[in-house]
Scaffold this active site. Structure first.
Site, short mmCIF file in Angstrom:
data_model
loop_
_atom_site.label_atom_id
_atom_site.label_comp_id
_atom_site.label_asym_id
_atom_site.label_seq_id
_atom_site.Cartn_x
_atom_site.Cartn_y
_atom_site.Cartn_z
CB SER A 100 34.06 3.04 -25.05
OG SER A 100 32.76 2.68 -24.65
CE LYS A 101 37.33 -3.09 -19.29
NZ LYS A 101 38.21 -4.13 -19.78
NE ARG A 102 31.47 4.36 -20.52
CZ ARG A 102 31.38 5.26 -21.50
NH1 ARG A 102 30.25 5.47 -22.11
NH2 ARG A 102 32.44 5.96 -21.86
CD GLN A 103 30.34 1.32 -27.25
OE1 GLN A 103 31.46 1.05 -27.66
NE2 GLN A 103 29.61 2.30 -27.73
N GLY A 104 31.54 -3.39 -24.09
CA GLY A 104 31.94 -4.80 -24.17
C GLY A 104 33.44 -4.95 -24.28
#
Ligand code: GLU
Length: 492
Positions: free
Chosen positions: A260-264
């Site tokens: 997911s985008k939150r992780q990079g």
């Protein structure tokens, strides 16, 4: 098999996720292998998620990856266009088409009007949750007669249209990667087909479009697997042939969760920005969730087209492994010519302020040699400026190993020999650079490691690095002499 038609059908929510690119790649490989068509359709019925410029961005990312679109939405001269005789290929332009089929389903009794308010549905869901049940519509409006429904609509009441699933009926379909899948309608929900704003839901639109666009194989992420029985039921209710399904396992992070985008980094643009080559990224992604019969790992697009086999698609998610991506990409980095590498690396080089295109024009050979010198150590384009550091960074000797070499027993003879020979030269050609260390060997009587290590340490401040004759050529006479002078100041 003739007339294979597959589609990639992203929603324009801003960027192309690498998991989405993997889906597109598999569709593309399948189309090319079977001599079929690869379509791009834009699924934009959820207007709340629409992002300006997202369609352009999607197409640009697909083009960059080398996936040529045969039909549907594409870009010509920087402008979004549609090509093909089964359009429009953007769902928001197809509302009257969906309405026609929703009406057909209402008439044939496969769908019904539902007037339940948001409050009622919220309460229903809450109650079901408390009881530990799966939230599902309770079918209250199923029994409303068509006549009553029409009256309520005429009075201006808000409504949606729902799928009217039969009770206790098995729905089966074949998934080419997973085999036969059967689900009982008692496990399923009366899915909304048309929302109160007149827009179809994804489920309605996807079935209508895939049928009307002649899609033969639906290759998509496994997150859509639970929806597939509803789609299959819709095909049957509309009297249409069900296409072949191939659901793909997820692209996962190290914790085996969805990337997911939150992780990079997750967007194709992120990876492009880091300087992965399209060939490297596509080659790597093809192997996340699919494996060839043998252990081959480096595949050109043509080889992938040959080898791809939907029967060998994994059932469980593949972990996205950046190290492996780097390794595969480094292979393609090595295949570039020095000129190509320089051209592609130029934006990174200029951003780092190392040199400009004008500098290159003045002395193309020097920069070509520079690229050849660093090429083998590269995984990605963004590493180019750092790898050029030996030439551009302020010269310092800080590494213990290098200090040791500069203070070694043979260092004085080597450095003095080097100085002497350089002072007798005007400048150093590439050829002369190749012979220089041999001359130093003769002059100093030192050879092997004892010769090369102090010389390298004095010239670069490091004990490791690229080919020494290239370094000599690139640094040039004056710079080497300056560095030797400074190296001496590190002597104990
Ligand atoms: N629009 C869906 C998505 O964004 C596509 C689902 C499908 O391929 O059926 O993933």
């Amino acid at each position: 098999m003739d007339n294979v038609r597959v589609r990639f059908a992203p929603s324009p929510t801003g960027y192309l996720h690498i998991g989405g690119l993997r889906t597109a790649v598999y569709n593309y490989l399948y189309a090319r292998q079977k001599g079929g068509k690869f379509l791009l359709r834009i699924e934009d019925t959820d207007r709340t998620r629409f992002v300006e410029g997202a369609i352009e961005n999607l197409i640009r990312s697909l083009n960059w990856a080398g996936l040529e679109i045969d039909e549907g939405v594409m870009m010509k001269d920087g402008v979004v266009t549609e090509e093909g005789d089964r359009g429009p290929y953007i769902q928001s332009k197809r509302l009257d088409i969906y309405k026609k089929y929703v009406d057909q389903l209402l008439e044939s009794g496969h769908a019904y009007y539902c007037f339940c308010t948001k409050e009622r549905l919220d309460n229903l869901r809450e109650g079901q949750k408390i009881k530990g049940q799966v939230p599902r519509y309770d079918g209250l409006c199923r029994s409303i007669s068509m006549e009553e429904a029409k009256e309520r609509i005429a009075k201006g009441e808000e409504y949606v249209v729902r799928l009217k699933l039969p009770h206790d009926e098995d729905i089966s379909f074949m998934d080419e990667a997973r085999g036969k899948i059967t689900i009982n309608t008692n496990e399923m929900d009366d899915q909304v087909l048309m929302k109160s704003d007149g827009f179809p839901t994804y489920h309605m639109a996807v079935v209508v479009d895939d049928h009307l666009m002649g899609i033969t194989h639906i290759i998509r992420g496994e997150e859509w697997l639970p929806s597939t029985p509803k789609h299959v039921y819709l095909y049957q209710a509309l009297g249409w042939d069900v296409p072949t399904y191939i659901h793909l396992p997820g692209v996962l992070n190290k914790d085996h969760k969805k990337l997911s985008k939150r992780q990079g980094d997750v967007s194709v643009e992120d990876f492009k920005g880091h300087g992965y080559l399209p060939e490297g990224l596509v080659n790597y992604l093809a192997l996340v969730g699919w494996s060839p019969e043998d252990n081959q790992e480096i595949f050109s697009m043509d080889e992938l087209i040959q080898a791809f086999d939907t029967k060998r698609i994994a059932r469980t998610g593949g972990v996205f492994d950046v190290k492996k991506l780097d390794w595969i990409n480094s292979h393609y980095m090595k295949e570039l010519s020095a000129d190509e590498l320089l051209d592609m690396a130029m934006p990174y080089i200029e951003e780092a302020g190392l040199f400009t295109k004008a500098d290159v024009e003045k002395n193309p050979e020097r920069y070509r040699v520079l690229m050849e010198t660093i090429q083998d150590g590269l995984d990605r384009l963004e590493q180019v400026p750092e790898e050029c550091g030996f030439l551009f960074d302020e010269y310092e000797v800080t590494e213990d190993d290098a200090l040791e070499q500069i203070n070694s027993e043979t260092a004085p003879a080597v450095l003095e020999g080097l100085e002497e020979i350089l002072k007798g030269m005007d400048s150093i050609s590439l050829e002369e650079a190749g012979k220089l260390m041999k001359q130093v060997q003769k002059a100093s009587g030192v050879k092997g490691k004892n010769l090369y290590m102090p010389a390298r340490a004095a010239m670069t401040g490091n004990v490791h690095g690229p080919d020494l004759s290239n370094i000599i050529y690139l640094l040039g006479k004056d710079e080497i002499l300056k560095r030797i002078e400074k190296a001496k100041s590190y002597r104990k």
